[in-house]
Design an enzyme around this catalytic site. Structure first.
Site, PDB file in Angstrom:
ATOM      1  N   HIS A 162       0.846  -1.198   0.000  1.00 45.64           N
ATOM      2  CA  HIS A 162       0.000   0.000   0.000  1.00 45.64           C
ATOM      3  C   HIS A 162       0.881   1.248   0.000  1.00 45.64           C
ATOM      4  O   HIS A 162       0.651   2.183  -0.773  1.00 45.64           O
ATOM      5  CB  HIS A 162      -0.917  -0.025   1.228  1.00 45.64           C
ATOM      6  CG  HIS A 162      -1.742   1.214   1.401  1.00 45.64           C
ATOM      7  ND1 HIS A 162      -2.814   1.506   0.589  1.00 45.64           N
ATOM      8  CD2 HIS A 162      -1.653   2.239   2.294  1.00 45.64           C
ATOM      9  CE1 HIS A 162      -3.360   2.650   0.977  1.00 45.64           C
ATOM     10  NE2 HIS A 162      -2.676   3.132   1.999  1.00 45.64           N
ATOM     11  N   GLU A 216      -8.578  -2.378   6.871  1.00 45.43           N
ATOM     12  CA  GLU A 216      -7.609  -2.445   7.972  1.00 45.43           C
ATOM     13  C   GLU A 216      -8.090  -3.383   9.075  1.00 45.43           C
ATOM     14  O   GLU A 216      -9.273  -3.695   9.176  1.00 45.43           O
ATOM     15  CB  GLU A 216      -7.405  -1.053   8.599  1.00 45.43           C
ATOM     16  CG  GLU A 216      -6.953   0.016   7.626  1.00 45.43           C
ATOM     17  CD  GLU A 216      -6.384   1.263   8.324  1.00 45.43           C
ATOM     18  OE1 GLU A 216      -5.927   1.164   9.477  1.00 45.43           O
ATOM     19  OE2 GLU A 216      -6.414   2.333   7.681  1.00 45.43           O
ATOM     20  N   ASP A 247     -11.088   2.625   7.668  1.00 48.44           N
ATOM     21  CA  ASP A 247     -10.611   3.989   7.924  1.00 48.44           C
ATOM     22  C   ASP A 247     -10.958   4.850   6.706  1.00 48.44           C
ATOM     23  O   ASP A 247     -10.107   5.142   5.875  1.00 48.44           O
ATOM     24  CB  ASP A 247      -9.097   3.935   8.171  1.00 48.44           C
ATOM     25  CG  ASP A 247      -8.511   5.295   8.478  1.00 48.44           C
ATOM     26  OD1 ASP A 247      -9.231   6.131   9.035  1.00 48.44           O
ATOM     27  OD2 ASP A 247      -7.325   5.508   8.162  1.00 48.44           O
ATOM     28  N   LYS A 281      -9.345  12.301   7.360  1.00 53.27           N
ATOM     29  CA  LYS A 281      -9.524  11.025   8.062  1.00 53.27           C
ATOM     30  C   LYS A 281     -10.385  11.163   9.312  1.00 53.27           C
ATOM     31  O   LYS A 281     -10.611  10.173   9.996  1.00 53.27           O
ATOM     32  CB  LYS A 281      -8.148  10.501   8.506  1.00 53.27           C
ATOM     33  CG  LYS A 281      -7.132  10.341   7.392  1.00 53.27           C
ATOM     34  CD  LYS A 281      -7.202   8.963   6.811  1.00 53.27           C
ATOM     35  CE  LYS A 281      -6.016   8.727   5.887  1.00 53.27           C
ATOM     36  NZ  LYS A 281      -6.026   7.344   5.385  1.00 53.27           N
TER      37      LYS A 281
HETATM   38 MN    MN Z   1      -5.702   4.279   7.537  1.00 56.68          MN
END
Ligand code: MN
Length: 437
Positions: A147, A214, A246, A266
């Protein structure tokens, strides 16, 4: 690491029939914890343990008088509307209650005990959840090198993987107040974004809304300020693991992230699955942890024999997407990706040891996200950012719809499970949420 014991035996059968179905996430070998009540009731939220398609009401179970010693003080700590008191007790209590629940739910228990316990079962299709514990602090790591490399190449084509990545388990301090339990839908966040060739940013709904596949680890026993947790004790402090989505607004992130990292991109919502699968339940699925010989080997505080022997965990992960159109046509959600936490560059124990290296204190209920778990291959992308190459390549769903990022009405479902090593398959349940206009 927790050693295997009788609670892990694949031969155990439960008198709760649904727990013996081959595909169930919740056989007697799992026994994950949540906070629940009957849906749309005025009951108090309380602790429960999943068994098949039922949940054991731990407040009622305690009243049967079938628990003693550490198992009794353990189950007494599960009576409130969060599991913090139980999570703070530590491994001996967690193990004692798991063993007692395992014994009581086995097929060979007496009819009298079954009769008492059957009164403590509530069907899972009749319940609702709250967060399993009060989360004081939330930290999100970045442990998938696949990632990190793919995303790095989108944000910084010339310099995808920053030089610290292979030395430091990178993370940022996140927002705990906006963590919600599975099932919460949310409006598309508004933010400042700036196109690369624009002179100034504009304000508006995020256009590049994304999910992140996640896992997260819940801290059980904390550490005192000034006292780091060493690598080999790290998992004694960890209570268990759940799925984490997330949610991320990539266009807000791209504009705001330098130099201090993600902020509003976020903080609008993060979704967790309701069940915490305990570290003890994960024991059969441990795997060797290796570091490629071409890569720098970790500094001493992030390395040990026990890490090398069994520091990784084989947890299979999946992302599903259900669009508005799929719901209208009663079509099933489609799988966008599968991945596995065993490929993670850093382990849970390395995350904990690194987090506390300075003496930073972790507290009961603190939550550490692993970062998006993408794998090495195509089809193992844990975000849409990767699936659409940063929005440059739309991908087509089986019903002909196209996506680069999430559209209004899209529902994302994450699933996870462990199997293999001659153990009984266990699952995490799921975490879902939808963006609404
Ligand atoms: Mn994250």
């Amino acid at each position: 690491m927790t050693a295997l014991n009788e609670t892990h035996s694949p031969d155990l059968i439960s008198w709760v029939d649904s727990a013996n179905e081959p595909g169930t996430d919740f056989p007697i070998q799992n026994l994950p914890f949540a906070i629940f009540r009957r849906r749309e009731s005025s009951e108090l939220f309380r602790g429960g343990v999943a068994i098949g398609d039922q949940v054991v009401d731990l407040v009622k179970a305690k009243e049967t008088g079938l628990f003693s010693d550490l198992a009794l003080s353990g189950i007494e700590a599960c009576g409130g509307n969060s599991l913090n008191a139980y999570m703070a007790l530590g491994k001996e209590w967690w193990s004692a209650l798991r063993l007692r629940l395992s014994q009581l739910l086995r097929n060979e228990i007496t009819e009298e005990i079954k009769g008492a316990l059957v009164e403590c079962l509530v069907p899972q299709d009749q319940i609702e959840f709250s967060l399993p514990c009060t989360i004081g602090d939330y930290t999100d790591f970045y442990t998938s090198i696949h990632h990190a490399t793919t995303v790095g190449s989108l944000f910084r084509p010339d310099n995808p993987l920053l030089p610290n990545y292979k030395w430091v388990p990178i993370g940022y301090h996140g927002r705990a107040s906006s963590i919600v339990v599975s099932g919460v839908n949310f409006p598309r966040p508004i933010g400042q974004t700036k196109l690369p060739d624009a002179d100034a940013p504009t304000l508006g709904p995020a256009k590049r809304l994304d999910y992140e596949l996640e896992l997260g680890v819940y801290m059980g026993v904390g550490n005192n300020l000034g006292t780091p947790i060493d690598l080999d004790s790290a998992e004694d402090h960890a209570f268990g693991v759940s799925l984490l989505n997330d949610w991320s607004a990539r266009d807000i992130q791209a504009w705001e992230y330098q130099p201090l990292g993600p902020f509003l991109s976020k903080n609008f919502i993060s979704s967790v699955s309701p069940w915490i699968v305990t570290m003890e339940a994960l024991a059969p699925f441990r795997a060797q942890w290796t570091r490629d010989s071409d890569d720098p080997q970790p500094l001493a505080y992030l390395d040990s024999d026990s890490l090398r022997d069994s520091g990784a965990i084989d947890i299979k992960l999946e992302v599903y997407l259900e669009t508005e159109k799929m719901r209208e046509t009663s079509s099933p959600a489609v799988r966008l990706a599968e991945s596995n936490f065993v490929q993670s560059y850093w382990t849970l124990s390395q995350m904990i040891a690194h987090h506390t290296l300075t003496g930073c204190n972790l507290r009961t209920g603190d939550f550490l996200g692993t970062g998006t778990q993408s794998g090495a291959s195509e089809g193992e992308t844990g975000s849409m950012l990767e699936l659409s190459s940063g929005g440059k390549k739309p991908f087509t769903l089986p019903n002909g719809e196209q996506r680069t990022f999430l559209a209004d009405g899209d529902k994302v479902i994450l699933k996870g499970w462990c199997s293999g090593n001659s153990a009984r398959r266990i699952g995490f349940g799921e975490v879902s949420g939808a963006v609404i206009s």
